[in-house]
Design a protein around this motif. Structure first.
Motif, mmCIF file in Angstrom:
data_model
loop_
_atom_site.group_PDB
_atom_site.id
_atom_site.type_symbol
_atom_site.label_atom_id
_atom_site.label_comp_id
_atom_site.label_asym_id
_atom_site.label_seq_id
_atom_site.Cartn_x
_atom_site.Cartn_y
_atom_site.Cartn_z
ATOM 1 N N SER A 149 1.065 -1.052 -0.159
ATOM 2 C CA SER A 149 -0.085 0.313 -0.024
ATOM 3 C C SER A 149 0.926 1.405 0.022
ATOM 4 C CB SER A 149 -1.046 -0.166 1.253
ATOM 5 O OG SER A 149 -0.164 0.213 2.421
ATOM 6 N N GLY A 150 2.033 1.396 0.352
ATOM 7 C CA GLY A 150 2.871 2.266 0.569
ATOM 8 C C GLY A 150 3.119 2.826 1.886
ATOM 9 N N ASN A 151 2.039 2.347 2.615
ATOM 10 C CA ASN A 151 2.203 3.056 3.982
ATOM 11 C C ASN A 151 3.295 2.707 4.988
ATOM 12 O OD1 ASN A 151 -0.107 4.205 3.749
ATOM 13 N ND2 ASN A 151 -1.425 2.485 4.604
ATOM 14 N N CYS A 152 4.201 1.367 4.723
ATOM 15 C CA CYS A 152 5.397 1.130 5.096
ATOM 16 C C CYS A 152 6.333 0.221 4.072
ATOM 17 C CB CYS A 152 5.125 0.487 6.646
ATOM 18 S SG CYS A 152 4.220 -0.961 6.494
ATOM 19 N N CYS B 188 -5.233 -5.706 3.560
ATOM 20 C CA CYS B 188 -4.326 -6.610 4.366
ATOM 21 C C CYS B 188 -3.950 -5.540 5.609
ATOM 22 C CB CYS B 188 -3.310 -7.149 3.855
ATOM 23 S SG CYS B 188 -3.865 -8.209 2.438
ATOM 24 N N ARG B 189 -4.166 -5.871 6.813
ATOM 25 C CA ARG B 189 -3.955 -4.928 7.894
ATOM 26 C C ARG B 189 -3.025 -5.777 8.786
ATOM 27 N NH1 ARG B 189 -7.556 -0.782 8.322
ATOM 28 N NH2 ARG B 189 -9.526 -0.842 6.969
ATOM 29 N N SER B 190 -2.014 -5.096 9.265
ATOM 30 C CA SER B 190 -0.867 -5.551 10.114
ATOM 31 C C SER B 190 -0.478 -4.350 11.092
ATOM 32 C CB SER B 190 0.427 -5.735 9.121
ATOM 33 O OG SER B 190 1.378 -6.271 9.749
ATOM 34 N N GLU C 52 0.341 1.201 15.355
ATOM 35 C CA GLU C 52 -0.882 1.488 14.954
ATOM 36 C C GLU C 52 -1.051 0.109 13.946
ATOM 37 O OE1 GLU C 52 -3.456 3.304 15.748
ATOM 38 O OE2 GLU C 52 -2.238 4.900 16.704
ATOM 39 N N VAL C 53 -2.409 -0.571 13.694
ATOM 40 C CA VAL C 53 -2.615 -1.260 12.898
ATOM 41 C C VAL C 53 -2.982 -0.487 11.466
ATOM 42 C CG1 VAL C 53 -4.475 -3.099 12.442
ATOM 43 C CG2 VAL C 53 -3.616 -2.908 14.605
ATOM 44 N N ALA C 54 -2.393 -0.807 10.469
ATOM 45 C CA ALA C 54 -2.453 0.048 9.229
ATOM 46 C C ALA C 54 -2.726 -0.993 8.234
ATOM 47 C CB ALA C 54 -1.410 0.956 9.186
ATOM 48 N N VAL C 55 -3.307 -0.434 6.914
ATOM 49 C CA VAL C 55 -3.261 -1.174 5.683
ATOM 50 C C VAL C 55 -2.072 -1.221 5.286
ATOM 51 C CG1 VAL C 55 -4.235 -1.507 3.464
ATOM 52 C CG2 VAL C 55 -5.930 -0.764 5.534
#
Length: 836
Positions: free
Chosen positions: A345-348, A535-537, A573-576
């Motif tokens: 997703s690019g969040n991490c 997909c959240r992690s 945090e739980v992020a996508v």
């Protein structure tokens, strides 16, 4: 599930109305149009009411400029010898694009005929363009756009900055004796190293390999050595790398590999230091080989297993769904599956192959944006076939450029990945000489029903059916066409498809382009429906991709060992983190706002557990909205589901008071002494789902809660002064007077937040993080005024993590502690926890 409005949102710039003649003239005069201009120009030329089609291929054929009589082998422009076609237009033979770092001067190699068809010059386009062939100039401008993107990339890479970070890493390792900080610096040096001169990246990999070896990460250190050699590590320092490879192999107990590297060293002229070290490693290897013994390994034969499948695919109304084959108890496993395709997703930083987070990254050195990273060389090797097709797209930042027009460009990349992973597999089962029409019929017929072809399960997924052609649908079709042009001119993917067919079977590039564009359009419709899975992690706030020279480097004392007093920094945090497709499991579940499964993600792997007892033969339901009936109101859920083509008639939506379960978590008691009525606010302007404590519009000090929540009984605005007092006192809670204010604020919050209020969980999280930050050394003095009965419970919940502070289970302990505190909050015992 992202709504279609977010996944296929078209900017106003791309769809603004303008006179066709003037628009065409101004468009043709533009040197390099943007993607929004490209799509907007095509939309202005089309008449939506005249578009009639039966499937994706016919729809793409309407939009494409390809002349049907030229769809044959002889019409392929890549093999035309002379410079003229039947119409007298000049045709330029083109080759697939090479890497921009090594291609030299190739400014004009993307302009000209594509696929052997006459392409008019943009300056010669008449002002009275008709809609018979609306995309006649589209291909030319797309290729110009590709070329423009090609020259805009690589802006953040700097050999000088990479060298500076590498030197800083050397100082941190040698002078500060902080290997993990040095590792982060070397990692950023790798990301900033230019691909034109790979020596900078080679040196950074070599330096990081030494640090990782000292930290005990031997597999990662060995991979760094291989990367350094691949990128051109100086030959005069080759013994240094070979010696480290041998040491890593020895630590990993790979004696054969260790001996191989030692043999290589013996054939190199070494100085006395390296020769001594080589013989030492050889001796250690011989000793360990003698001492090696076989260890008993549990085979699993003595474990109780049940191979019976817990679910089956049932068919209803020409669509498939999942049903349980046997009775399932609550919390029992229903299914496990791996994604057929996944994109980060690019969040991490997420490994592009296996999907895990928090690792030593190995980026593709040729991708200008360096978004493609892997956790190991093994994952990079597994993903090589896919990345070979996508690499040039990352070099020109193609997928990021789609964000100019579409709200969710990763959806387009995921559709492309579904195609390039599945279509070659399906073509291997084609035995007869195909044509475009026969192959399309076969894909929608015999091959579609094959259970032994994984791509068939993807093609069988439900699609978002739209009653008429909209601007959004056409924009997505044009995006699919752009991706097909990319596959044709920027990759060798079509050559791979040709090799999948029998030797006597060949199709032209134009036919492959039409087929791929049609399949891409189908996958986009499937992802817009309900096949796209978020997909959240659990993501740490100290994710290493956020490079900062602050105290983040001081987080770790050693690998998997935290510095004392820094446990609170792991409260992430739980992020996508990724988007994936599960065509044989999750995508086949029926929708219900009251889901019967709980989905857990670990990389590419999905695990679904039962939320309640399920009798045999019952349906397996999943909520495809962004929140279930307890998290979203019925109106918001219905609007979101309608955008995905889903009409919900579940039991939660059929209740007379459908939002009671949602409001149960947002009930307040009026703080007006003359009212004191219990109420639920129905809407807050700047707070989605009534979570005002997450909105900056309400949490900034200058607002101070003014007119935030109004009681419907007495029309009085709630002061919420306890929230501001809580935040202020929480910062300095090590002071006794501030702890007293904190205690009073929580007591007032308990009197206004009713029952299982969601704000209590937010306060519990803030309190937990601050407590862990303050209580660094078991500060028993802070509990001086707590009663003995409460002190025992609090002492256990606060001090227990620090007994294991230097263990590798910090995150599990933190999650357990968070759960305990939240449970106490939800049961109305917030005062007991905070009275420390």
């Amino acid at each position: 599930m992202a709504s279609s409005s977010s996944s296929a949102r078209v900017n106003n710039k791309a769809t603004s109305s303008a006179p066709p003649a003037a628009a065409a003239a101004s468009f043709s005069s533009a040197p390099v149009p943007s993607l929004g201009d490209l799509i907007g120009h095509q939309l202005r030329q089309l008449k939506l009411e005249e578009l009639h089609y039966t499937d994706e291929l016919q729809f793409i054929q309407i939009l494409t400029p390809v002349k049907r009589q030229k769809l044959n082998r002889e019409a392929d422009g890549d093999v035309q010898k002379d410079g003229c076609n039947g119409g007298g237009d000049t045709v330029v033979a083109l080759a697939p694009l090479s890497r921009p770092e090594y291609g030299g001067e190739e400014d004009d190699d993307l302009i000209g005929a594509v696929g052997g068809f006459s392409v008019s010059s943009p300056t010669s386009t008449p002002a009275t363009t008709t809609t018979k062939e609306p995309l006649l100039d589209f291909r030319t401008h797309v290729l110009k756009w590709f070329q423009n993107l090609r020259h805009q990339t690589g802006h953040f890479k700097s050999e000088e900055e990479s060298r500076r970070l590498r030197e800083a890493g050397n100082d941190s390792y040698r002078k500060e004796k902080h290997p993990l900080k040095a590792s982060d610096l070397f990692t950023e040096a790798i990301f900033l190293a230019p691909a034109r001169n790979t020596l900078a990246a080679a040196l950074a990999h070599a330096n990081r390999s030494l640090v990782l070896y000292d930290c005990g990460l031997y597999a990662e250190s060995y991979d760094d050595c291989l990367c350094s050699l691949d990128l051109g590590f100086p030959e005069e320092y080759l013994p240094l790398i070979k010696l480290r490879q041998a040491a890593c192999a020895l630590k990993l107990r790979n004696f054969t590999l260790c001996e191989e590297h030692l043999h290589e060293l013996l054939h190199i002229e070494l100085n006395q230091v390296f020769e001594t070290r080589t013989h030492e490693l050889w001796h250690q290897c011989e000793v360990l080989k003698v001492e090696r013994f076989e260890m008993a390994v549990q085979t699993g034969d003595d474990l109780e297993t049940n191979d019976m499948k817990a679910f089956e695919i049932a068919w209803l109304d020409n669509s498939s769904s999942l049903h349980s084959t046997r009775a399932l108890a609550r919390n029992s496993l229903i299914f496990e599956s791996e994604a057929v395709a996944m994109v980060p997703s690019g969040n991490c930083r997420v490994c592009d192959c296996c999907g895990i987070t928090q690792f030593i990254p190995f980026p593709c050195i040729y991708c200008s944006n360096r978004l493609v990273v892997y956790c190991s060389r093994q994952c990079r090797f597994k993903h090589a076939a896919i990345h070979a097709v996508e690499c040039f797209g990352h070099q020109i930042e193609l997928f990021e450029s789609f964000g100019e027009v579409f709200g969710m460009p990763r959806l387009l990349q995921l559709a492309l990945r579904l195609l390039i992973t599945g279509l070659p597999e399906m073509l291997a089962h084609c035995r007869k000489k195909p044509t475009l029409s026969k192959l399309w019929s076969c894909i929608n017929g015999a091959l579609l029903e094959r259970q032994d072809i994984g791509y068939s399960s993807v093609l069988r997924l439900e699609r978002l059916e739209e009653e008429h052609s909209s601007e959004t649908l056409i924009s997505l079709a044009l995006a699919a066409h752009i991706l097909a042009i990319y596959l044709s001119k920027c990759t060798t993917f079509f050559d791979q498809l040709e090799k999948s067919l029998p030797s006597a079977s060949r199709m032209s590039s134009a036919e492959w382009e039409l087929l791929c564009a049609a399949l891409l359009m189908r996958h986009i419709s499937q992802l817009r429906h309900r096949s796209l899975t978020h997909c959240r992690s659990f993501v740490l706030p100290t994710d290493p991709h956020v490079f900062s020279p602050l105290n983040e480097f001081q987080l770790w004392a050693a690998p998997m060992r935290l510095q004392e007093g820094h446990l609170h920094l792991l409260a992430g945090e739980v992020a996508v983190v990724a988007y994936a497709v599960y065509p044989e499991t999750l995508s086949l579940c029926r929708h219900s706002c009251s889901s019967t499964i709980c989905s857990k993600f670990s990389g590419r792997k999905l695990t679904a557990l039962a939320l309640l007892d399920l009798p045999a033969g019952s349906g397996i339901y999943n909520c495809f909205a962004s929140g279930n009936y307890q998290q979203l109101r019925q109106g918001e859920r219905s609007k979101e589901l309608e955008e995905h083509g889903i009409k919900c008639y579940c039991s939660a939506c059929q209740l007379s008071h459908t939002d009671d379960q949602f409001y149960k978590f947002h009930r307040y008691r009026c703080d007006n002494p003359k009212c004191m009525e219990i109420f639920t606010p129905h809407a807050l302007p700047h707070a989605p789902n009534l979570r005002w404590w997450l909105s900056e519009e309400y949490t900034q000090p200058e607002y101070n809660g003014a007119e935030l929540i109004v009681c419907p009984h007495c029309d009085q605005a709630q002061k919420l002064e306890w929230f501001w007092s809580f935040n202020t006192s929480l910062i300095d809670c090590e002071l006794i007077e501030e702890r007293c204010k904190l205690y009073a604020a929580i007591e007032r919050a308990e009197s206004q937040l009713m029952e299982l209020h969601e704000c209590k969980v937010a306060l519990a999280r803030l309190l937990l993080e601050q407590c862990l930050m303050v209580h660094r050394a078991l500060a028993f003095a802070l509990m001086s005024f707590v009663s003995p009965s409460l002190r025992i419970g609090l002492l256990f919940s606060i001090s227990l993590p620090f007994l294991f502070l230097f263990s590798c289970v910090q995150i599990l302990l933190l999650l357990s502690l968070s759960l305990c505190v939240c449970i106490i909050f939800l049961s109305g015992r917030l005062i007991a926890v905070c009275a420390f």
